[in-house]
Enzyme design. Structure first.
Site, PDB file in Angstrom:
ATOM      1  N   HIS A  24      18.333  70.564  65.207  1.00 42.15           N
ATOM      2  CA  HIS A  24      19.551  69.709  65.511  1.00 42.15           C
ATOM      3  C   HIS A  24      19.403  68.635  64.269  1.00 42.15           C
ATOM      4  O   HIS A  24      18.378  67.727  64.342  1.00 42.15           O
ATOM      5  CB  HIS A  24      19.541  69.089  66.717  1.00 42.15           C
ATOM      6  CG  HIS A  24      20.734  68.216  67.094  1.00 42.15           C
ATOM      7  ND1 HIS A  24      21.451  67.504  66.471  1.00 42.15           N
ATOM      8  CD2 HIS A  24      21.579  68.591  68.207  1.00 42.15           C
ATOM      9  CE1 HIS A  24      22.585  67.181  67.092  1.00 42.15           C
ATOM     10  NE2 HIS A  24      22.829  67.788  68.189  1.00 42.15           N
ATOM     11  N   LYS A  35      25.873  66.631  77.711  1.00 44.85           N
ATOM     12  CA  LYS A  35      25.677  65.131  77.769  1.00 44.85           C
ATOM     13  C   LYS A  35      26.654  64.473  77.152  1.00 44.85           C
ATOM     14  O   LYS A  35      26.478  63.261  77.414  1.00 44.85           O
ATOM     15  CB  LYS A  35      24.341  65.163  77.161  1.00 44.85           C
ATOM     16  CG  LYS A  35      24.111  65.619  75.559  1.00 44.85           C
ATOM     17  CD  LYS A  35      22.883  65.418  75.078  1.00 44.85           C
ATOM     18  CE  LYS A  35      22.818  65.652  73.479  1.00 44.85           C
ATOM     19  NZ  LYS A  35      22.702  67.121  73.422  1.00 44.85           N
ATOM     20  N   GLU A  59      25.843  73.687  69.217  1.00 48.70           N
ATOM     21  CA  GLU A  59      25.683  72.731  70.353  1.00 48.70           C
ATOM     22  C   GLU A  59      26.975  71.559  70.099  1.00 48.70           C
ATOM     23  O   GLU A  59      26.324  70.284  70.066  1.00 48.70           O
ATOM     24  CB  GLU A  59      24.444  72.282  70.800  1.00 48.70           C
ATOM     25  CG  GLU A  59      23.481  73.314  70.908  1.00 48.70           C
ATOM     26  CD  GLU A  59      21.951  72.732  71.034  1.00 48.70           C
ATOM     27  OE1 GLU A  59      21.766  71.387  70.948  1.00 48.70           O
ATOM     28  OE2 GLU A  59      21.042  73.568  71.295  1.00 48.70           O
TER      29      GLU A  59
END
Length: 456
Positions: free
Chosen positions: A196, A68, A273
């Site tokens: 996250h 993304k 990530e």
């Protein structure tokens, strides 16, 4: 490993070359025409260096690139070539990475709230790892993807991050036992925990606390007979050297926390990530001034400098906050401007503002700038434009996205080929991908009329 990217897909450059040199060559070429469209130059060597840096700083962690952040195909291809996995949030992102040969086991569908049709698409295409943080998601997955390997996303303290995510995603610790029990009753396989700490994390201690919380969830899962084997520590890593916190400061917190709560030999695989970490500094943007207007302090327009001694100049460029500069609205970015033509020291400076090309009044890129007198046709340059720019730009008002040129230093390409063969001599070869410096003469074969990207 299959060949994802070929030498013909980018402009090969020699040691001693910088992206700004390529930008200069392109500007010189297109300035002879009326087609002075905005464009990006991407230093793929910067991405290679970031990858080696990641492997060295976090040796136990496999990066799964957050698509993304920047979904340009050249970025995805080089990271696939380097052996990274991919964090995908939609069917389209899964399609993109699988179109270049990425295997399903190297994809995590890391969106805790998924449309049923896209869950079925993942099931049909072999993507099994996916995240959840609530009961409804568990029920959807159990009905539509029986072979899914679920990862429970927990909430974190992201109060010191520039973009907070726990306001939307993440299960609080107090609800995790219930979710695990429900998963067991639904016969859903839960393989691990993810978190996250927020994009642009400003406090490395958030990782340590989240790793500790993940350990508690692993212990909860064991009560229901789960033998979880995956920990996903998410993203939040800085992508530029001017960040308040450096990547190594964060890794210095993560590594001891992993050793304490998930020591080697615990049979737990660890992934992350990273998004902006890989791409932020690799992209530079050149835009052209297409119009200008002088206004007095009352805001009335004037083309006569003598009647407007305290003038404010509005410059309009051929990109916008609906395009490459959307990072201003959505990523809290403050792009830094560099003039292509270096002004002389005695040139007067004027209060100036920078505007995009669309017809929307919100399309303001910067204000309160002190700039010399600039003209239509002049170029403005911006560094660190890789994060949440290309991926989130639109074609509002019919304006097309800025085209992309990819440059690969030969030394970095040699390293890619070594990594492709499974050779990881990071310590001995890290200076083969040292940052490029000026001094290289570009090939005469440079194409100055690229397609939207140079990667096919």
């Amino acid at each position: 490993m299959p060949r994802y990217i070929q030498e013909s897909d980018f402009i090969m450059v020699e040691e001693g070359y910088v992206a700004r040199d390529l930008m200069e060559e392109i500007i010189n070429g297109v300035s002879q025409t009326d087609d002075r469209d905005a464009f990006f130059v991407v230093d793929l060597g910067d991405i290679v260096r970031k990858h080696l840096r990641f492997l060295k700083a976090l040796p136990r962690v496999k990066p799964f690139y957050a698509v993304k952040c920047n979904s340009s195909k050249g970025v995805v291809q080089i990271l696939a070539e380097l052996g990274a996995g991919f964090d995908c949030a939609s069917k389209a992102e899964i399609e993109l990475v699988q179109s270049i040969g990425v295997k399903p086991e190297n994809i995590i569908y890391a969106n805790p709230c998924k449309q049923i049709s896209q869950i079925k698409y993942a099931a049909k295409n072999g993507v099994q790892m996916m995240t959840f943080d609530n009961e409804v998601e568990l029920s959807k997955v159990s009905r539509n993807h029986p072979n899914a390997k679920m990862v429970l996303r927990i909430a974190t303290d992201d109060s010191k991050s520039s973009a907070r995510l726990s306001v939307k995603f993440g299960a609080p610790l107090k609800s995790c036992r219930h979710l695990l029990e429900m998963a067991k009753n639904l016969n859903v396989d839960v393989i691990g925990v993810s978190f996250h700490v927020g994009s642009g994390c400003g406090d490395p201690k958030a990782y340590a606390q989240s790793i500790s919380d993940a350990r508690l969830v692993f212990e909860m899962a064991s009560e229901f007979g789960y033998k979880m084997w995956l920990l996903d520590i998410g993203g939040g890593f800085p992508g530029t050297e001017d960040s308040k916190i450096h990547f190594e400061e964060i890794s210095a917190v993560i590594n001891p926390a992993l050793d304490l709560y998930f020591p080697e030999g615990s049979a737990v695989e660890i992934i992350a990530e990273p998004g902006r970490y890989y791409v932020a500094s690799a992209f530079s943007l050149a835009v052209n001034i297409i119009a200008k207007k002088e206004v007095d302090l009352d805001g009335s327009g004037s083309d006569d400098e003598e009647t407007c001694p305290n003038k404010n100049t509005m410059y309009y460029v051929n990109d916008s906050v609906y395009g490459s500069f959307n990072c201003i609205l959505f990523d809290h970015a403050h792009p830094k401007l560099t003039l292509h033509k270096k002004p002389s020291p005695d040139q007067p400076l004027y209060n100036s503002s920078l505007w995009g090309q669309t017809c929307d009044g919100i399309d303001k890129i910067a204000e309160h700038l002190q700039l010399p007198e600039l003209q239509v046709g002049d170029w403005l340059l911006f560094d660190n434009m890789g994060a949440y720019t290309v991926a989130t730009s639109s074609t509002f008002n019919g304006f097309q996205q800025s085209c992309i040129y990819y440059a690969m230093p030969r030394a970095a390409w040699d390293m890619v080929q070594l990594l492709e063969k499974g050779i990881h001599p990071i310590e001995e070869r890290e200076n083969i991908c040292a940052p490029m410096s000026c001094g290289w003469e570009i090939s005469d074969s440079l194409c100055l009329t690229p397609a939207p990207t140079r990667i096919i």
